[in-house]
Design an enzyme around this catalytic site. Structure first.
Site, mmCIF file in Angstrom:
data_model
loop_
_atom_site.group_PDB
_atom_site.id
_atom_site.type_symbol
_atom_site.label_atom_id
_atom_site.label_comp_id
_atom_site.label_asym_id
_atom_site.label_seq_id
_atom_site.Cartn_x
_atom_site.Cartn_y
_atom_site.Cartn_z
ATOM 1 N N GLY A 1 -4.592 -2.576 5.408
ATOM 2 C CA GLY A 1 -3.737 -3.487 4.692
ATOM 3 C C GLY A 1 -4.560 -4.637 5.126
ATOM 4 N N ARG A 2 -4.758 -4.809 6.422
ATOM 5 C CA ARG A 2 -5.223 -6.234 6.725
ATOM 6 C C ARG A 2 -6.691 -6.723 6.257
ATOM 7 N NH1 ARG A 2 -4.125 -2.887 10.836
ATOM 8 N NH2 ARG A 2 -5.839 -2.168 12.196
ATOM 9 N N LYS B 1 9.761 -0.515 13.519
ATOM 10 C CA LYS B 1 10.251 -0.061 12.090
ATOM 11 C C LYS B 1 11.305 1.259 12.226
ATOM 12 C CE LYS B 1 6.006 -0.833 9.651
ATOM 13 N NZ LYS B 1 4.843 -0.043 8.899
ATOM 14 N N GLU C 1 -3.725 -7.240 15.076
ATOM 15 C CA GLU C 1 -3.240 -5.779 14.673
ATOM 16 C C GLU C 1 -4.480 -4.956 14.952
ATOM 17 O OE1 GLU C 1 -0.013 -4.901 11.559
ATOM 18 O OE2 GLU C 1 -1.833 -4.905 10.484
ATOM 19 N N HIS D 1 -2.232 -33.735 17.873
ATOM 20 C CA HIS D 1 -0.971 -34.432 18.433
ATOM 21 C C HIS D 1 0.001 -33.396 18.651
ATOM 22 C CE1 HIS D 1 -3.219 -38.015 17.111
ATOM 23 N NE2 HIS D 1 -3.487 -37.164 15.765
ATOM 24 N N GLU E 1 11.105 -4.586 3.969
ATOM 25 C CA GLU E 1 11.185 -5.904 3.188
ATOM 26 C C GLU E 1 10.536 -6.155 1.967
ATOM 27 O OE1 GLU E 1 10.014 -4.735 6.278
ATOM 28 O OE2 GLU E 1 8.977 -6.611 7.474
ATOM 29 N N LYS F 1 0.827 -1.243 -0.054
ATOM 30 C CA LYS F 1 0.039 -0.025 0.024
ATOM 31 C C LYS F 1 0.938 1.116 -0.103
ATOM 32 C CE LYS F 1 -3.595 2.285 2.649
ATOM 33 N NZ LYS F 1 -4.460 2.063 3.680
HETATM 34 O O1 F6P Z 1 3.650 -2.979 9.595
HETATM 35 C C1 F6P Z 1 2.215 -3.504 9.431
HETATM 36 C C2 F6P Z 1 1.635 -3.081 8.227
HETATM 37 O O2 F6P Z 1 1.551 -1.641 7.943
HETATM 38 C C3 F6P Z 1 0.309 -3.895 8.039
HETATM 39 O O3 F6P Z 1 -0.722 -3.127 8.483
HETATM 40 C C4 F6P Z 1 0.323 -4.162 6.497
HETATM 41 O O4 F6P Z 1 -0.566 -4.878 6.074
HETATM 42 C C5 F6P Z 1 1.807 -4.161 6.388
HETATM 43 O O5 F6P Z 1 2.420 -3.573 7.014
HETATM 44 C C6 F6P Z 1 2.260 -3.975 4.735
HETATM 45 O O6 F6P Z 1 2.467 -2.557 4.431
HETATM 46 P P1 F6P Z 1 2.313 -2.272 2.874
HETATM 47 O O7 F6P Z 1 1.167 -2.830 2.150
HETATM 48 O O8 F6P Z 1 2.348 -0.567 3.002
HETATM 49 O O9 F6P Z 1 3.773 -2.622 2.402
#
Ligand code: F6P
Length: 469
Positions: free
Chosen positions: A238-239, A458, A324, A355, A195, A189
């Site tokens: 995002g979620r 972060k 979250e 198990h 990463e 987003k």
């Molecule tokens: O760090 C958490 C978060 O902001 C989530 O809410 C989100 O889904 C994820 O990182 C990835 O963010 P982006 O889509 O901006 O890379």
């Protein structure tokens, strides 16, 4: 809207009083004394049944919890959510993920983006230009597509995922791939997530030729060199973004028709959630049961146990969705909370989970309410699922057993049953949990749509990378 602290609510006091009378009640006696219990403590939504009769509560408990939700202004908040008003106050945003699955009623930009996804999915699956797709994203830009692809990929394309900053993750996704025949989807987003961008840069160094991007930051995606840029909007968290173009990797893996089915399942639950009274409203009931367990029975964790290998990634998906969203410690007025919010959500697929950690569920010292997900994946699975729920509820019946053989029972669980596992069913399932999370956030009076707690780590990691100690 009631902005008084939750503990000052009239309904809260009633519930606290009511809880006293439930401390010694045993599920075995409740079932023995009421042949209607299993039928009464259940509700239906399109294509599914929610059986909460093995929870340590009664119809009166639900009525009191529903009163609490009403006192917290649930109806108005639900209306605000579903009509796209600002419900994420700390970021001054709507959380209008329901618009992403609204079909013909969706905003034009959503319908346009779905057409774009359909076209890309059709071409990628039929033109045979690519044989590998790798989604680079994390959190909400990874978990939803990964879950859907794992459940429903049909093999037309080899769709993989890399989310970790560990280069091993990407190198595994690249095994056997050729740069010419691999399509990368950079799903982010913000297009700034460390990463994800590092993995996209590494893919470039590997020789990647084609990138698509899914982002709200189109300028950055174009500067990166994306051939196609699909939008996200600030009103999509995002979620909650699996319903958007962030689901592109899933649409490529399973075909766009199945992705549309998934959207339709979510839409059906939106209608149910918006219209049903609390006592018949499955996501509301799930929320109320969870509040009862966390706030009145003291459960610190909650297990989700899908009896289906196709849903093995569901617990990881729900961990982000629930924790979250509702892992918060101040209310919407900024006051520190004196009550528990989201329990730790965990789980794994049954039967293997039996198990592994079920020993603790049956005989451990902690109360762990469970959601069993039955998708009728076979009679062995369904029999084991019901056996586990009964063993938790009723325990061993023979009072003469030595202590180490005894299972005390009286451990709460619910069963969510689906006739089969389909994309539509998974859409229903995810939407249920989304609305459960929202409803709990309303009662707890927290902002379920921000995630400020992830920012500090972060920032510190960035500082450490720039100036190692
Ligand atoms: O760090 C958490 C978060 O902001 C989530 O809410 C989100 O889904 C994820 O990182 C990835 O963010 P982006 O889509 O901006 O890379």
């Amino acid at each position: 809207m009631n902005t008084a602290p939750l503990l000052e609510c009239h309904a809260w006091a009633n519930l606290a009083h009511h809880a006293e009378s439930w401390r010694q009640v045993r599920l075995a006696e409740l079932f023995a004394g009421d042949g209607e219990r299993a039928a009464q403590l259940a509700a239906e939504a399109p294509g599914l049944r929610y059986d909460y009769s093995r929870q340590r509560l009664g119809a009166m408990t639900i009525r009191l919890l529903a009163k609490l939700a009403a006192e917290r202004g649930f109806a108005a908040r639900r209306e605000a959510l579903l009509s796209g008003k600002v419900v994420n106050e700390t970021e001054n945003r709507a959380a209008w993920h329901t618009a992403l699955r609204a079909g013909d009623a969706a905003p034009s930009e959503v319908r346009e983006t779905l057409r774009h996804m359909k076209d890309l999915a059709f071409r990628a699956r039929n033109e045979k230009r690519f044989d590998r797709v790798i989604n680079l994203g994390t959190g909400g830009s990874d978990l939803g597509s990964r879950l859907l692809a794992d459940a429903f990929a049909d093999g037309a394309l080899d769709v993989r995922f890399a989310a970790n900053a560990d280069p091993l993750d990407l190198s595994r996704a690249l095994e056997g791939a050729s740069p010419q025949r691999t399509l990368f989807i950079v799903a982010s987003k913000t297009f700034t997530t460390q990463e994800t961008i590092a993995n996209a840069e590494a893919a470039k160094r590997w020789g990647a030729k084609t990138f698509y991007a899914v982002t709200a930051n189109a300028a950055a995606a174009r500067a990166f060199g994306a051939a196609e840029v699909l939008p996200l909007w600030d009103w999509v968290g995002g979620r909650f973004s699996v319903w958007s173009a962030a689901g592109l990797a899933a649409a490529l893996a399973m075909g766009f028709e199945k992705f549309e089915e998934f959207l339709a399942g979510g839409r059906e639950i939106d209608v149910h959630f918006s219209a049903e009274s609390p006592e018949r409203n499955v996501p509301v009931l799930m929320a109320l049961v969870g509040i009862w367990n966390a706030n009145f029975l003291g459960a610190a964790t909650h297990a989700v146990l899908p009896y289906s290998s196709a849903l093995r990634l569901l617990p990881a998906y729900l961990q982000q969705l629930e924790m979250e969203s509702n892992g918060k410690r101040v209310d919407r007025e900024g006051r520190e909370l004196e009550y528990t919010t989201a329990p730790v959500l965990w789980g794994a697929e049954g039967t293997p989970s039996q198990h592994s950690f079920h020993q603790l569920l049956h005989q451990g010292t902690q109360l762990v309410p469970c959601d069993f997900i039955d998708v009728s994946a076979g009679e062995v699975l369904s029999a084991n699922l019901r056996a586990q729920a009964d063993a938790l509820a009723f325990g061993t019946q023979n009072a003469g057993l030595p202590p180490h053989l005894r299972c005390p029972g009286n451990r709460p669980s619910s069963i969510l049953s689906f006739g089969s596992l389909t994309p539509r069913g998974l859409g229903r399932l995810i939407a249920l949990y989304e609305h459960k999370v929202f409803t709990q956030g309303v009662v707890w009076n927290i902002d379920s749509f921000d995630q400020w707690g992830v920012e500090l780590g972060k920032t510190l990691a960035k500082e450490l990378l720039e100036k190692p100690r």
